[in-house]
Scaffold this motif. Structure first.
Motif: not given
Length: 233
Positions: A66-69, A164-173
């Motif tokens: 519900d918080i991921i835009g 280790d590899w990291v996957t980065i995402w950004m989202f607006r609340h």
């Protein structure tokens, strides 16, 4: 996907539980990098930029749905020694990666704030746990997610340099409008771990660069770049 790619995918599937030697592992990694980089990325202004919502939801628990835009385009990097070092306490991003994949989700005022004094952001893991960190410009050539909470994140997830590899995402609340991140990790084993050239002392890096004259060593250097591969699926 053409017939050659389909055939290669079938071969890789058949090798899923096979143990390969170090040289074969490097060749497979090089092939994977070439295949990923062959496909062009969406331009930041493309309407499909924010169509990653469903993919992101599949990586996090339902409690976050519900918080991921709107979401940014994801990118991947391999962790270096400095990324997991307690005294550093930061995850480093290349400047051009942030500009290309994260800036399109940011407002101009937010970009200015990040560059001048940093922005407090919520970083979520794959379990929905939240870590408060600071997203800021580091010098003039890199961005970082920093504070001691980043080292805590590394400890909680057992993150190791090189492996280790990291996957980065950004989202607006969706509720607060704040900028948030989701960071997930994946461990990729090689029979023999290779140190990233980026993490070696400058003198050793120069010496190693001069000695990398053979084709094999040049391939290893390309595979061991600090930020690994950009991935958009």
């Amino acid at each position: 996907m053409n017939s050659q790619e389909e055939e290669a995918a079938l071969v890789l599937c058949s090798m899923k539980n096979s143990k390969v030697d170090y040289q074969t592992a490097l060749q497979l990694e090089e092939t994977r990098l070439f295949t990923l980089n062959k496909h062009k990325f969406q331009h930041p202004s493309s309407p499909t930029l924010f169509n990653h919502h469903n993919r992101l939801l599949s990586l996090v628990p339902p409690s976050l749905a519900d918080i991921i835009g709107n979401c940014s385009t994801p990118f991947v990097k391999r962790l270096t020694r400095s990324d997991t070092k307690k005294t550093q306490g930061r995850l480093l991003f290349k400047y051009n990666h942030v500009v290309k994949f994260l800036h399109p989700l940011l407002r101009p005022s937010e970009v200015d704030k990040i560059k001048k004094r940093g922005m407090i952001v919520c970083v979520y893991d794959c379990y929905g746990r939240m870590y408060e960190m600071v997203f800021t410009l580091w010098g003039s050539k890199a961005y970082v997610i920093t504070t001691r909470n980043w080292f805590e994140f590394c400890v909680d997830h057992g993150l190791k340099r090189v492996l280790d590899w990291v996957t980065i995402w950004m989202f607006r609340h969706n509720v607060t409008g704040r900028i948030c991140f989701v960071i997930t990790s994946e461990r990729r084993f090689l029979e023999k771990a290779v140190e990233p050239v980026f993490d070696l002392p400058l003198a050793a890096r120069k010496k190693r660069t001069k000695s990398c004259s053979s084709g094999r060593n040049l391939k290893r250097r390309r595979l061991n770049d600090d930020d690994g591969v950009i991935r958009v699926n």
